[in-house]
Design an enzyme around this catalytic site. Sequence first.
Site, PDB file in Angstrom:
ATOM      1  N   ASP A   1       0.859  -1.182   0.000  1.00 52.48           N
ATOM      2  CA  ASP A   1       0.000   0.000   0.000  1.00 52.48           C
ATOM      3  C   ASP A   1       0.899   1.237   0.000  1.00 52.48           C
ATOM      4  OD1 ASP A   1      -2.974   0.904   0.471  1.00 52.48           O
ATOM      5  OD2 ASP A   1      -1.724   2.175   1.760  1.00 52.48           O
TER       6      ASP A   1
ATOM      7  N   ASN B   1      -2.410  13.159  -5.661  1.00 50.83           N
ATOM      8  CA  ASN B   1      -3.608  13.444  -6.444  1.00 50.83           C
ATOM      9  C   ASN B   1      -4.145  14.843  -6.151  1.00 50.83           C
ATOM     10  OD1 ASN B   1      -3.907  11.126  -7.993  1.00 50.83           O
ATOM     11  ND2 ASN B   1      -5.020  10.018  -6.400  1.00 50.83           N
TER      12      ASN B   1
ATOM     13  N   HIS C   1      -5.179  13.897 -10.900  1.00 49.62           N
ATOM     14  CA  HIS C   1      -5.246  12.431 -11.040  1.00 49.62           C
ATOM     15  C   HIS C   1      -4.347  11.894 -12.153  1.00 49.62           C
ATOM     16  CE1 HIS C   1      -8.378  11.499  -8.112  1.00 49.62           C
ATOM     17  NE2 HIS C   1      -8.962  12.648  -8.459  1.00 49.62           N
TER      18      HIS C   1
ATOM     19  N   ASP D   1      -1.806   8.930 -11.662  1.00 49.87           N
ATOM     20  CA  ASP D   1      -1.733   7.721 -12.510  1.00 49.87           C
ATOM     21  C   ASP D   1      -0.299   7.466 -12.953  1.00 49.87           C
ATOM     22  OD1 ASP D   1      -4.445   7.441 -12.267  1.00 49.87           O
ATOM     23  OD2 ASP D   1      -4.924   8.270 -14.251  1.00 49.87           O
TER      24      ASP D   1
ATOM     25  N   ASP E   1      -4.256   2.531  -4.755  1.00 48.83           N
ATOM     26  CA  ASP E   1      -2.796   2.489  -4.641  1.00 48.83           C
ATOM     27  C   ASP E   1      -2.341   1.201  -3.960  1.00 48.83           C
ATOM     28  OD1 ASP E   1      -3.738   2.929  -2.138  1.00 48.83           O
ATOM     29  OD2 ASP E   1      -2.537   4.720  -1.718  1.00 48.83           O
TER      30      ASP E   1
END
Length: 675
Positions: free
Chosen positions: A542, A550, A555, A559, A585
Amino acid sequence: MALTDPVFTDCLTAPLHLAGGIQPHGGLLVLDDQQRFVGASTNIAEWLDKEAAQLIGQPWQAIFPSLPLPGALKEMNHLGIAGSHLRALKLGNRDLVLAGHHWANRTLIEIEYRQKHIEGELPDELAQSRGALLAACTAALATQSTPEQAAECLMRHIALSTGFDRVILLQFLHDWHGKVIAEALKPGIRGYLGQHFPANDIPQNARSLYVIKRQRLIADAHADPVPIIHPGSEPLDLTHSELRAAHPAHIQYMKNMGVAASFSVSIVVNGALWGLVVCHSLQPRRLPFAVRLLCEHMANTAALHIGGLRQLGRANARHEHSMYRARLKQDLQTRGPTDDAIHQQLERVRQAFKADGAWAYFRRTDYHCGQLPATEPLNDLKRWLQSNATAPVHGYNRIPDDLARHGALVRHASGALHIQVDDDNFIVLLRHEQPENIEWAGPPDKPDTHIPGTALSPRRSFDAWKEQTQGQALPWEDYEYEAASELRILLRELLDYLQLEQQSLTDPLTGLGNRQQLQNYVEKISLTESGPETFVAVFLIDLDRFKPVNDTYGHSAGDQVLIEAGQRMSHLLRDSDLLARLGGDEFAIVLPRQKSLDALRALGERLIQAIARPYRLDQDNTRISASIGAAVLEPGMTLEMALHNADMAMYRMKHGGGNGFALFEGDTRPTHPGA
């Protein structure tokens, strides 16, 4: 009246069926659709006591009052086993045989003496045994197991039926050269067994006639042809004629061989000329109508048997190809397109096509098996095949001149079969050079007897002449091209299937596996992956501090970080490890064949360090970290159970501040050395 002389143009291109004359051992009559004579050979008086000019315009009944001639010849009696439109006739003291056939609105009637008037022909008792000969030939054919054996069986029965001095079986090869594969000789007669005759000895126009008119007698090579009186504006079509005159080049060819008479019978298999049975006599020799047609009937029976044997052989080959394609499809769908699976299936393809080497380009990877040339000539071969492609499946069995400069290609790729699966993927199957010492019946490219008005000069020498062929391989059969096309269709379908499957098992953002692929992979891992020496581990990763990325950069920047983090982790894993994005994530890794917990911890630390390196976003260097939890996948444990345990370890690390690795504390596996 128009007198049509038998004058020919070049033998290679001449319309041989428009000979304009006949052989002198018979006579020819031509009738119109009103059954009136409109043509005749100039020697017809020998049989009818009437000159050709006297016949023109006369009705049929004026000459043959007791012999009706319906327009379709349906009521003409059959004579002999295979006789078609034959009629025995006694005219004065002459015993004759008439043969008829139609051409456009004309009926052609040919007349010859019956057997007992022909000196030196078969005795009456043998002529009467034609039915027995046909039955014996048919029975013998049924015992033959290969096309060549069946053709030789036919040849021996024709030799028995005709009594000629030399009878040879000539099989046509893929380039229309003929090879003598069997022969029957009388004592003292020279043979040609094993020798080759070049394609121009029987040019294409002659081969086309052999398919239509399947038996052909030239009774006397030294006799002059007889002209035909025919006032029509078009020359007579003598395609089906028994007496059609031969081209001067062919007559000279016979003389050069020392042959005075010849009789040939075609072996036509599925509409294609497979070979010829050629009979030679050193003296002029006639052969009765009925015997000639008996030989044709035997040849047709043999051709049916040869066709059946070839069909059986091809059916067996098609079945074998179908079986390997089924195994290929099942294997690649079950195991997936792994390197090992592709190598194994490529080897099966190579063996199925009897190829010496195989090269496949599949999903941006080269695969090789068997014997292949080096990379440079192989790439030249690829470029040539793709630039000269006339179809998705194409090949050759003689090295092209453009490639012959590569000795390695001559040795290893004198034959090639190229299968272009789609724009990117292909298979090339290669066959080695097969040098062959060919023995020709005389030099094939040195004709030395010129016939005025023709471009073809028949050879005078038929002495054995040896040549070693180079740059040739065994030719690809028709069924192999068919199998290659079927393989191409299968591979295209398989690529589509794999693409769809990959899409269903792939995270669309990172290109990594998804949860379903992770689940499928765990199910494929055998129990041997875990045991006293090795075990399977699961990581759950994680990303820490990902939400601010973000929020700050948007975003699309987030990405980009996810994609790059996935790539960094992939570079640290083995081919046997599987990395997947579970969503957001969160990532997971399945690690088979692990030997120690220490190795897991070391890998975890390397992953954390890789993820922690800066990410370049909008001219800024941004950092994130990761919390990793690990658990052992015990035998009998599901993926969800292992992920749950790894999740507990990961959250313990994350609640402790993150940026670290933790192993599930409930794991009871004995610690391996170094743990």
